[in-house]
Scaffold this motif. Structure first.
Motif, short mmCIF file in Angstrom:
data_model
loop_
_atom_site.label_atom_id
_atom_site.label_comp_id
_atom_site.label_asym_id
_atom_site.label_seq_id
_atom_site.Cartn_x
_atom_site.Cartn_y
_atom_site.Cartn_z
N THR A 24 -102.53 89.28 -76.45
CA THR A 24 -101.19 88.96 -76.04
C THR A 24 -100.76 90.42 -75.00
N LEU A 25 -99.69 89.95 -74.32
CA LEU A 25 -99.51 91.32 -73.35
C LEU A 25 -98.51 92.13 -73.65
N ASN A 26 -97.89 92.18 -75.14
CA ASN A 26 -96.75 92.97 -75.21
C ASN A 26 -97.30 93.96 -76.37
N SER A 27 -98.67 94.13 -76.72
CA SER A 27 -99.20 95.32 -77.52
C SER A 27 -98.36 95.18 -78.72
N ASN A 28 -97.95 94.05 -79.04
CA ASN A 28 -97.31 93.65 -80.37
C ASN A 28 -98.40 93.84 -81.68
N PRO A 29 -98.16 94.46 -82.67
CA PRO A 29 -99.28 94.65 -83.47
C PRO A 29 -99.07 93.47 -84.43
N VAL A 30 -98.16 92.91 -84.50
CA VAL A 30 -98.15 91.65 -85.45
C VAL A 30 -98.53 90.33 -84.76
N MET A 31 -98.76 90.40 -83.47
CA MET A 31 -99.49 89.26 -82.88
C MET A 31 -100.28 89.76 -81.49
N PRO A 32 -101.29 90.53 -81.88
CA PRO A 32 -102.13 90.91 -80.72
C PRO A 32 -103.11 89.73 -80.06
N PHE A 33 -103.28 88.72 -80.88
CA PHE A 33 -104.11 87.69 -80.24
C PHE A 33 -103.65 86.32 -80.39
N ILE A 34 -103.81 85.45 -79.66
CA ILE A 34 -103.69 84.13 -79.65
C ILE A 34 -104.93 83.35 -79.27
N ALA A 35 -105.18 82.16 -79.94
CA ALA A 35 -106.37 81.57 -79.57
C ALA A 35 -105.83 80.11 -79.17
N VAL A 36 -106.68 79.56 -78.07
CA VAL A 36 -106.30 78.43 -77.56
C VAL A 36 -107.56 77.31 -77.54
N LEU A 37 -107.39 76.24 -78.01
CA LEU A 37 -108.46 75.06 -78.12
C LEU A 37 -109.10 74.75 -76.90
N ALA A 38 -110.01 75.01 -76.45
CA ALA A 38 -110.91 74.40 -75.27
C ALA A 38 -111.58 73.15 -75.63
N GLN A 39 -111.58 72.21 -74.82
CA GLN A 39 -112.26 70.94 -75.20
C GLN A 39 -113.83 70.95 -74.34
N GLY A 40 -114.11 72.04 -74.03
CA GLY A 40 -115.30 72.08 -73.40
C GLY A 40 -115.72 73.50 -73.41
N ILE A 41 -116.84 73.86 -72.63
CA ILE A 41 -117.25 75.24 -72.38
C ILE A 41 -116.69 75.82 -71.35
N PRO A 42 -115.75 76.92 -71.54
CA PRO A 42 -115.10 77.49 -70.03
C PRO A 42 -115.91 78.05 -69.36
N ARG A 43 -115.67 78.34 -68.14
CA ARG A 43 -116.42 79.00 -67.06
C ARG A 43 -115.81 79.91 -66.23
N LEU A 44 -116.48 81.11 -66.14
CA LEU A 44 -115.90 82.09 -65.38
C LEU A 44 -116.08 81.77 -63.76
N GLN A 45 -115.03 82.01 -63.14
CA GLN A 45 -114.99 81.79 -61.59
C GLN A 45 -114.27 82.73 -60.82
N GLU A 46 -114.65 83.00 -59.79
CA GLU A 46 -113.89 84.03 -58.85
C GLU A 46 -112.87 83.07 -57.83
N LEU A 47 -111.55 83.20 -58.25
CA LEU A 47 -110.82 82.35 -57.64
C LEU A 47 -110.19 83.30 -56.22
N LYS A 48 -110.37 82.42 -55.05
CA LYS A 48 -109.81 83.00 -53.70
C LYS A 48 -108.80 82.20 -53.41
N PRO A 49 -107.86 82.63 -52.46
CA PRO A 49 -106.71 81.84 -52.00
C PRO A 49 -107.02 80.46 -51.36
N ASP A 50 -108.21 80.52 -50.72
CA ASP A 50 -108.38 79.46 -50.04
C ASP A 50 -109.06 78.07 -50.95
#
Length: 168
Positions: free
Chosen positions: A95-121
């Motif tokens: 999480t973005l606020n450094s809140n000690p009560v909620m430092p992490f959340i998880a999101v269900l992915a329906q498949g294997i995520p992939r890392l990609q470098e996104l460019k404006p084009d």
């Protein structure tokens, strides 16, 4: 209905900026997360349900000895949560606020995520969305022909805190 528009002003402003992003498969679309927001892509395990939780809050999952909330993004967008199948993963986000009560959340992915470098084009913005959806979505875009959404992690964190959810 969503309308696709290219955004020359955004592309011009970004110039040659590349954003390392995690493309997370959801039911019918992608979740786009900046790589720096992701703590880990973890194995999906059925979460411990929470009584009277909204459809998007699947329950609490155990991660690194902590109990963290597992969310499904699709119900927040008017769809239904996909089932955790063989390829499902839990994408653990900082999480973005450094809140000690909620430092992490998880999101269900329906498949294997992939890392990609996104460019404006490679990216087109997509106009659309209405109502409550606008709050939980920071932006819509199209990447390689697939519609994607960028979540507003601050809003998701606030929604969880309003429900009384805490990381344990």
């Amino acid at each position: 209905m969503s309308e696709t528009t290219t955004t020359p002003a955004v592309n011009d402003a970004l110039g040659d900026v590349k954003v390392r992003s995690l493309l997370v498969p959801l039911s019918g679309m992608l979740l786009v997360l900046p790589n720096t927001a992701v703590a880990e892509v973890a194995e999906f395990k059925s979460p411990q349900p929470i009584a009277d939780a909204p459809a998007w809050l699947l329950g609490m999952m155990l991660w690194r000895g902590r109990s963290i909330p597992l969310l499904a993004i699709e119900p927040l967008l008017g769809g239904s949560a996909g089932a955790g199948g063989v390829h499902a993963r839990a994408v653990v986000c900082n999480t973005l606020n450094s809140n000690p009560v909620m430092p992490f959340i998880a999101v269900l992915a329906q498949g294997i995520p992939r890392l990609q470098e996104l460019k404006p084009d490679m990216v087109e913005t997509v106009e659309g969305g209405e109502g409550e959806e606008l709050a939980v979505i920071a932006g819509r875009l199209r990447v390689a022909g697939r519609e994607g959404v960028i979540p507003n992690l601050d809003v998701l964190e606030r929604l969880l805190l309003q429900l009384g959810v805490r990381v344990g």
